[in-house]
Design an enzyme around this catalytic site. Structure first.
Site, short mmCIF file in Angstrom:
data_model
loop_
_atom_site.label_atom_id
_atom_site.label_comp_id
_atom_site.label_asym_id
_atom_site.label_seq_id
_atom_site.Cartn_x
_atom_site.Cartn_y
_atom_site.Cartn_z
N ARG A 48 -6.96 22.92 38.38
CA ARG A 48 -8.43 22.96 38.55
C ARG A 48 -9.16 22.27 37.40
O ARG A 48 -10.17 21.63 37.62
CB ARG A 48 -8.89 24.41 38.65
CG ARG A 48 -8.21 25.16 39.78
CD ARG A 48 -9.21 25.46 40.85
NE ARG A 48 -8.60 26.12 41.98
CZ ARG A 48 -8.82 27.37 42.31
NH1 ARG A 48 -9.63 28.10 41.60
NH2 ARG A 48 -8.24 27.89 43.36
N ASP A 153 -25.03 34.42 42.49
CA ASP A 153 -23.65 34.02 42.19
C ASP A 153 -23.66 33.39 40.80
O ASP A 153 -24.72 32.96 40.31
CB ASP A 153 -23.15 33.01 43.23
CG ASP A 153 -21.62 32.93 43.27
OD1 ASP A 153 -21.01 33.56 44.13
OD2 ASP A 153 -21.04 32.23 42.39
C1 LIG Z 1 -14.38 34.68 47.00
S1 LIG Z 1 -16.10 34.46 46.73
C2 LIG Z 1 -16.74 35.84 47.64
C3 LIG Z 1 -17.96 35.48 48.46
C4 LIG Z 1 -18.49 36.58 49.37
N1 LIG Z 1 -18.96 37.74 48.64
C5 LIG Z 1 -17.43 36.98 50.37
O1 LIG Z 1 -16.90 38.09 50.28
O2 LIG Z 1 -17.12 36.17 51.24
C6 LIG Z 1 -16.27 35.02 45.05
C7 LIG Z 1 -17.54 34.57 44.38
O3 LIG Z 1 -17.67 35.28 43.15
C8 LIG Z 1 -18.31 34.44 42.24
N2 LIG Z 1 -18.08 34.95 40.87
C9 LIG Z 1 -16.96 34.91 40.11
N3 LIG Z 1 -17.16 35.48 38.90
C10 LIG Z 1 -18.45 35.91 38.90
C11 LIG Z 1 -19.27 36.57 37.94
N4 LIG Z 1 -18.81 36.90 36.72
N5 LIG Z 1 -20.56 36.84 38.28
C12 LIG Z 1 -21.05 36.49 39.49
N6 LIG Z 1 -20.32 35.87 40.44
C13 LIG Z 1 -19.05 35.57 40.15
C14 LIG Z 1 -17.65 33.08 42.49
O4 LIG Z 1 -18.46 32.03 42.01
C15 LIG Z 1 -17.52 33.09 44.02
O5 LIG Z 1 -18.60 32.44 44.64
#
Ligand SMILES: C[S@@+](CC[C@H](N)C(=O)[O-])C[C@H]1O[C@@H](n2cnc3c(N)ncnc32)[C@H](O)[C@@H]1O
Length: 296
Positions: A48, A153
Site C-alpha cells: 500500500r 470518516d
Molecule cells: C471498512 S470501512 C467501513 C465502512 C462502513 N461503516 C461499512 O460498514 O460498510 C472502514 C472505514 O473506517 C475508516 N477509519 C479507519 N480508521 C479510522 C479512524 N481512526 N477514525 C475514523 N474513521 C476511520 C476508514 O477510512 C474506512 O472508510
C-alpha cells in the site's frame, strides 16, 4: 556480519522494508489513527505504501516516514492513512441492521420531532445514503421527524467520493427496485453507467472528517450511531476508548450498531446487548450496566 534484522527485509519493486522501518510506520499508525498493524502486516504496508513511495520518488521507507512526520500540513499523514485503511463498503451492507431499524425502531420514532443519526466511519457514503433512503421510504411524510444524518470518516479520499454521491450502476444492483427511480438520477454521456444520489437524499446528510481516536464533540447526542467495520482496525485498549467516546454521544434509550464481525465482548460499555451487533444505551434508572444482557 549483517544484523539479524535484515532477515526480515522484504522487497517491493526494488524497495525493502526492514523490521525497524515497519516498526516506525506501525507506531505512527497506532499513535495517530489507532490503526493496529500487527506483525504479519508487513506485506500490506509494503504494497500500500510502496505506490506512494514510488510516486514521491523516495529512496526508502525510512525517508518516506521522515517526510510524513515532518510534513506540517498533515496531508502526507492523511495520504498514508488513506493508503493503509480499506474503505470497502456497500449499499445495504449487513441488511439485518436496516430491517431492525424499519421493524423495531422507526415505528417508535415516527412521532419524534427529530432524528439525529451518526454514521461514524461512513467510507464512500453507501452506509449513510442507505440510511437516508430507508428513512425516506419508511417514515410517513405526514408525521416525519426532521432527519439529520452526520457521516464522518478519517479518509478524505473516501469522503470526497461520498460527497459526490455518484456510483457505478452495478453497485446499486441489489437495492429495492423502487429505490432507483425514487432516490437516484441516471447518468448520461461521460456518466453513462453511473447513478447519482438525488438532492433530496443528499441534503439529509452532512459529511465531515473525524478521527475516532482524537477528541471530538457534537452539538447534540444521537438516537442511533452506526460504528460498523472500523473497530476491527483497533486493538483492544483503543476499541475501549472509542466505544466509550462514541457512546457518550448516544442519547439514553439510543442504539449503537457495530459490524456483525465485531463484538463488544470484553469491553466495558454500559450498553445492553439487544441482538447481534445491536446495543442500546439504557435510560437512567433502567437495568444497570454489567447485567446479564449488558455483557455480550
Ligand atoms: C471498512 S470501512 C467501513 C465502512 C462502513 N461503516 C461499512 O460498514 O460498510 C472502514 C472505514 O473506517 C475508516 N477509519 C479507519 N480508521 C479510522 C479512524 N481512526 N477514525 C475514523 N474513521 C476511520 C476508514 O477510512 C474506512 O472508510
Amino acid at each position: 556480519m549483517r544484523p539479524a534484522l535484515d532477515l526480515l527485509e522484504v522487497a517491493e519493486g526494488g524497495l525493502t522494508l526492514s523490521a525497524a522501518e515497519f516498526e516506525l510506520i506501525r507506531n505512527l499508525a497506532r499513535e495517530r489513527f489507532g490503526l493496529d498493524l500487527r506483525q504479519g502486516k508487513e506485506e500490506l504496508v509494503k504494497a500500500r505504501l510502496g505506490r506512494l513511495i514510488r510516486q514521491g520518488r523516495f529512496p526508502s521507507f525510512r525517508s518516506y516516514y521522515e517526510y510524513v512526520v515532518s510534513d506540517r500540513t498533515g496531508e502526507a499523514l492523511v495520504s498514508m492513512i488513506d493508503a493503509l485503511t480499506t474503505n470497502y463498503t456497500s449499499f445495504r451492507r449487513e441488511p439485518a441492521h436496516f430491517e431492525f431499524l424499519v421493524q423495531h425502531l422507526l415505528p417508535a420514532w415516527r412521532n419524534r420531532r427529530s432524528l439525529r443519526i451518526w454514521s461514524a466511519a461512513c467510507a464512500s457514503g453507501e452506509e449513510p445514503y442507505t440510511l437516508a433512503c430507508t428513512l425516506l421510504e419508511h417514515l410517513p411524510p405526514s408525521s416525519s421527524p426532521e432527519i439529520h444524518i452526520l457521516a464522518t470518516d478519517i479518509s478524505t479520499r473516501a469522503l470526497s467520493a461520498a460527497e459526490r454521491g455518484i456510483y457505478p450502476a452495478e453497485r446499486l444492483r441489489d437495492l429495492p427496485p423502487v429505490w432507483l427511480p425514487r432516490f437516484f438520477l441516471r447518468g448520461h454521456g461521460s456518466y453513462e453507467g453511473h447513478m447519482k444520489v438525488k438532492p433530496e437524499v443528499r441534503r439529509l446528510i452532512e459529511f465531515g472528517r473525524l478521527n475516532l481516536i482524537e477528541p471530538f464533540s457534537h452539538a447534540e447526542p444521537f438516537v442511533l450511531i452506526f460504528c460498523r467495520n472500523v473497530m476491527i482496525y483497533f486493538d483492544r485498549p483503543v476499541r475501549q476508548m472509542v466505544v466509550e467516546r462514541v457512546t457518550s454521544w448516544l442519547e439514553p434509550g439510543g442504539y449503537l450498531f457495530v459490524g456483525h464481525a465485531e463484538s463488544l465482548a470484553g469491553l466495558k460499555t454500559g450498553l445492553e446487548y439487544v441482538r447481534p451487533a445491536v446495543y442500546r444505551k439504557p435510560s437512567p434508572g433502567e437495568l444497570p450496566a454489567g447485567s446479564r444482557k449488558g455483557r455480550r
